[in-house]
Design an enzyme around this catalytic site. Structure first.
Site, PDB file in Angstrom:
ATOM      1  N   LYS A  22       0.838  -1.208   0.000  1.00 61.15           N
ATOM      2  CA  LYS A  22       0.000   0.000   0.000  1.00 61.15           C
ATOM      3  C   LYS A  22       0.871   1.256   0.000  1.00 61.15           C
ATOM      4  O   LYS A  22       0.649   2.177  -0.780  1.00 61.15           O
ATOM      5  CB  LYS A  22      -0.904   0.010   1.246  1.00 61.15           C
ATOM      6  N   ASN A  23       1.879   1.270   0.892  1.00 61.47           N
ATOM      7  CA  ASN A  23       2.667   2.496   1.052  1.00 61.47           C
ATOM      8  C   ASN A  23       3.609   2.760  -0.111  1.00 61.47           C
ATOM      9  O   ASN A  23       4.217   3.829  -0.189  1.00 61.47           O
ATOM     10  CB  ASN A  23       3.451   2.455   2.370  1.00 61.47           C
ATOM     11  N   CYS A 116      -4.942  13.837  13.199  1.00 59.21           N
ATOM     12  CA  CYS A 116      -5.494  12.526  12.885  1.00 59.21           C
ATOM     13  C   CYS A 116      -5.237  11.612  14.061  1.00 59.21           C
ATOM     14  O   CYS A 116      -4.614  11.998  15.038  1.00 59.21           O
ATOM     15  CB  CYS A 116      -4.927  11.982  11.589  1.00 59.21           C
ATOM     16  N   ARG A 121       0.849  14.908  13.176  1.00 52.65           N
ATOM     17  CA  ARG A 121       1.356  14.658  11.832  1.00 52.65           C
ATOM     18  C   ARG A 121       1.413  15.916  10.956  1.00 52.65           C
ATOM     19  O   ARG A 121       0.647  16.072  10.011  1.00 52.65           O
ATOM     20  CB  ARG A 121       0.512  13.578  11.149  1.00 52.65           C
ATOM     21  N   ASP A 309       4.665   0.978  12.051  1.00 54.94           N
ATOM     22  CA  ASP A 309       3.432   0.372  11.528  1.00 54.94           C
ATOM     23  C   ASP A 309       3.221  -1.071  12.002  1.00 54.94           C
ATOM     24  O   ASP A 309       2.200  -1.677  11.693  1.00 54.94           O
ATOM     25  CB  ASP A 309       3.433   0.412   9.990  1.00 54.94           C
ATOM     26  N   ARG A 401      -8.514  -0.208   4.861  1.00 54.32           N
ATOM     27  CA  ARG A 401      -7.565   0.749   4.270  1.00 54.32           C
ATOM     28  C   ARG A 401      -6.244   0.062   3.939  1.00 54.32           C
ATOM     29  O   ARG A 401      -5.512   0.525   3.077  1.00 54.32           O
ATOM     30  CB  ARG A 401      -7.270   1.892   5.257  1.00 54.32           C
TER      31      ARG A 401
HETATM   32  C1  UD1 Z   1       4.486   7.067   6.207  1.00 55.06           C
HETATM   33  C2  UD1 Z   1       3.602   5.859   6.070  1.00 55.06           C
HETATM   34  C3  UD1 Z   1       3.051   5.453   7.435  1.00 55.06           C
HETATM   35  C4  UD1 Z   1       4.203   5.242   8.421  1.00 55.06           C
HETATM   36  C5  UD1 Z   1       5.141   6.447   8.451  1.00 55.06           C
HETATM   37  C6  UD1 Z   1       6.378   6.215   9.292  1.00 55.06           C
HETATM   38  C7  UD1 Z   1       2.673   6.083   3.847  1.00 55.06           C
HETATM   39  C8  UD1 Z   1       1.487   6.366   3.009  1.00 55.06           C
HETATM   40  N1  UD1 Z   1       2.502   6.181   5.179  1.00 55.06           N
HETATM   41  O1  UD1 Z   1       3.688   8.124   6.707  1.00 55.06           O
HETATM   42  O2  UD1 Z   1       2.321   4.240   7.273  1.00 55.06           O
HETATM   43  O3  UD1 Z   1       3.678   5.049   9.711  1.00 55.06           O
HETATM   44  O4  UD1 Z   1       5.567   6.773   7.104  1.00 55.06           O
HETATM   45  O5  UD1 Z   1       7.076   5.120   8.829  1.00 55.06           O
HETATM   46  O6  UD1 Z   1       3.725   5.744   3.361  1.00 55.06           O
HETATM   47  N2  UD1 Z   1       6.775  14.868  10.340  1.00 55.06           N
HETATM   48  C9  UD1 Z   1       6.960  16.221  10.604  1.00 55.06           C
HETATM   49  N3  UD1 Z   1       6.776  17.115   9.595  1.00 55.06           N
HETATM   50  C10 UD1 Z   1       6.442  16.709   8.320  1.00 55.06           C
HETATM   51  C11 UD1 Z   1       6.273  15.342   8.042  1.00 55.06           C
HETATM   52  C12 UD1 Z   1       6.462  14.435   9.086  1.00 55.06           C
HETATM   53  O7  UD1 Z   1       7.265  16.588  11.734  1.00 55.06           O
HETATM   54  O8  UD1 Z   1       6.304  17.577   7.450  1.00 55.06           O
HETATM   55  C13 UD1 Z   1       6.958  13.886  11.424  1.00 55.06           C
HETATM   56  C14 UD1 Z   1       5.701  13.062  11.708  1.00 55.06           C
HETATM   57  O9  UD1 Z   1       4.820  13.747  12.557  1.00 55.06           O
HETATM   58  C15 UD1 Z   1       6.295  11.819  12.336  1.00 55.06           C
HETATM   59  C16 UD1 Z   1       7.616  11.646  11.579  1.00 55.06           C
HETATM   60  O10 UD1 Z   1       7.918  12.929  11.008  1.00 55.06           O
HETATM   61  O11 UD1 Z   1       6.581  12.046  13.684  1.00 55.06           O
HETATM   62  C17 UD1 Z   1       7.586  10.612  10.497  1.00 55.06           C
HETATM   63  O12 UD1 Z   1       6.467  10.838   9.639  1.00 55.06           O
HETATM   64  P1  UD1 Z   1       6.515  10.479   8.098  1.00 55.06           P
HETATM   65  O13 UD1 Z   1       7.670   9.577   7.837  1.00 55.06           O
HETATM   66  O14 UD1 Z   1       6.411  11.729   7.315  1.00 55.06           O
HETATM   67  O15 UD1 Z   1       5.165   9.658   7.921  1.00 55.06           O
HETATM   68  P2  UD1 Z   1       4.215   9.632   6.664  1.00 55.06           P
HETATM   69  O16 UD1 Z   1       5.018   9.819   5.424  1.00 55.06           O
HETATM   70  O17 UD1 Z   1       3.043  10.484   6.897  1.00 55.06           O
END
Ligand code: UD1
Length: 421
Positions: A22-23, A116, A121, A309, A401
């Site tokens: 999925k990811n 969320c 996030r 995850d 999902r």
């Molecule tokens: C992706 C995965 C999700 C997984 C996560 C961490 C997908 C669709 N989803 O989510 O399943 O749990 O990686 O492996 O691939 N953060 C910030 N600022 C930002 C972006 C992120 O502070 O602009 C923080 C987040 O709050 C979190 C950390 O960085 O604490 C990691 O998040 P991130 O790796 O971005 O997760 P996603 O890409 O949303």
């Protein structure tokens, strides 16, 4: 609203076909917006998140045909460049559209994801990187509106925190930017390599993916290609943890060498779970016998560490172990919504800040429980398999999902499970 009823089982036995990731599928579908010709992407799982992403592509003018895990996409000049609150609210990964739209069309309006179930996030890393590449943003009516004069410009970006989504958004934006982009402190997740392989097959020039420095040289256009998405390592890990929870012997099919090695490494501390590769890593045999003594300490970390995850499923799988285990969540705040539901089934879990302390109990009991997010839902299914009696999981739309044909896959391993509304 659908519910799932699952009965406890002592020994899982059977074969499970692992679906496409999925990811990995989500950013690959988003990146189809960068490409000029028709493309054929196979091994895409039939999940509600995938259907949302397809809806987004269609709302932007792409013609999408999704059947039997194969997605044929014919891109078109978008009618508008706006992704509504309705779509972003349901799936945060919709934000991955921002980079492709800005770099290809010079404009994008995407609703802000907002809070969320697993913490706040934020998206600041995505925005500041795209700003550095020359995009300008304003926030108006809950939407982030971005525009670019001419093309985005390649530059050096150091992420102040490792982020999978920000790394993906920057890679996608950089493929059509002017000049070279270098991402430092990039995420190293295999799904990022899968996205990069897809883009390279489409004519992009990307180096260093899989490491924490990624270099992308912008091109004027990308062409269509045929591509098969990697298997889902989180789905595979979830079924391995089903065996950890209730013992048994299953074979995961349609995995790959990388996933086998990754799962073997992250599950090594669970010294009663045995994983062995078969058919050059295309299959993975998972075994566990007996009730077990286990005092495990595991912390979630970015790849190649233990994935956040799988944290909820790991906690569920350990609630009947003899001894005390400590699981620490390092990636997301507030990712413990499953804990109170597991307690309702008899698990002895204490929270201390970002740690959960598990005191193993002899038995847990079926109950009616509530799924709160995707991975919390699968942890409740694992607990249901381990419990005596029947467990009813509410709000299984969270499960849909991320898990394709979960009931059928578990039924093939001897589980009594049914969906009803
Ligand atoms: C992706 C995965 C999700 C997984 C996560 C961490 C997908 C669709 N989803 O989510 O399943 O749990 O990686 O492996 O691939 N953060 C910030 N600022 C930002 C972006 C992120 O502070 O602009 C923080 C987040 O709050 C979190 C950390 O960085 O604490 C990691 O998040 P991130 O790796 O971005 O997760 P996603 O890409 O949303």
């Amino acid at each position: 609203m659908d519910k799932i009823e699952v009965e406890g089982i002592k020994n899982l036995k059977g074969n499970i076909q692992i679906s496409g990731s999925k990811n990995s599928s989500l950013p690959i579908l988003a990146s189809s917006l960068l490409i000029d010709d028709e493309m054929v992407i196979s091994n895409i799982p039939n999940l509600s998140d995938i259907k949302f992403m397809i809806k987004i592509l269609e709302s932007l003018g792409s013609k999408v045909n999704f059947k039997n895990s194969i997605c044929k996409i014919k891109p078109n000049q978008p009618r508008n460049l706006k992704i509504s609150y309705e779509l972003v609210r349901k799936m945060r990964a919709s934000f991955l559209i921002l980079g492709p739209l800005l770099t290809k069309y010079g404009y994008a309006e995407v609703s802000l994801p907002g809070g969320c179930a697993i913490g706040t996030r934020p998206v600041d890393l995505h925005i500041s990187a795209l700003e550095k590449m020359g995009a300008e943003f304003i926030i108006e009516d809950g939407y982030i509106k971005g525009k670019v004069k001419g093309r985005l410009k390649g530059c050096e970006i150091t992420l102040k925190k490792i982020s999978v989504g920000a790394t993906e958004n920057i890679i996608m934006a950089a493929t059509l930017a002017d000049g070279e982009t270098i991402i430092k402190n990039a995420a190293r997740e295999p799904e990022i390599s899968d996205l990069s392989n897809f883009l390279v097959d489409s004519g992009a020039e990307i180096d260093g993916y899989g490491t924490n420095v990624i270099k992308i040289k912008g091109k004027k256009r990308l062409r269509g290609c045929e591509f098969s998405v990697m298997p889902d390592r989180i789905e595979a890990g979830t079924y391995a943890l089903c065996v950890m929870g209730c013992s048994g012997n299953i074979i995961l099919e349609n995995v790959n060498d990388l996933i086998c090695n990754h799962l073997k490494k992250i599950f090594k501390p669970l010294n009663v779970l045995f994983l062995s590769k078969k058919d050059n890593g295309k299959k993975l045999v998972i075994k566990r016998t007996n009730r077990f003594q286990n005092n495990v300490t595991i912390s979630t970390k970015e790849f190649p560490g233990f994935p956040t995850d799988l944290q909820a499923q790991l906690i569920a799988s350990l609630v009947k172990s003899e001894g005390k285990s400590v699981i620490k969540e390092n990636i997301f705040e507030n990712r413990f919504m499953h804990v109170s539901e597991l307690r309702r089934m008899g698990a002895n879990l204490k929270q201390k800040g970002s740690k959960i302390i598990i005191d193993g109990v002899k038995d847990i009991y079926g109950a009616e429980v509530m799924a709160t997010d995707l991975r919390a839902s699968s942890s409740l299914i694992i607990a249901g398999l381990m419990a005596s009696g029947k467990t009813i999981v509410n709000r299984v739309y969270h499960l849909d999902r991320g898990y394709e044909n979960l009931e059928e896959k578990l039924r093939n391993c001897g589980v009594k499970i049914r969906r009803f509304s």
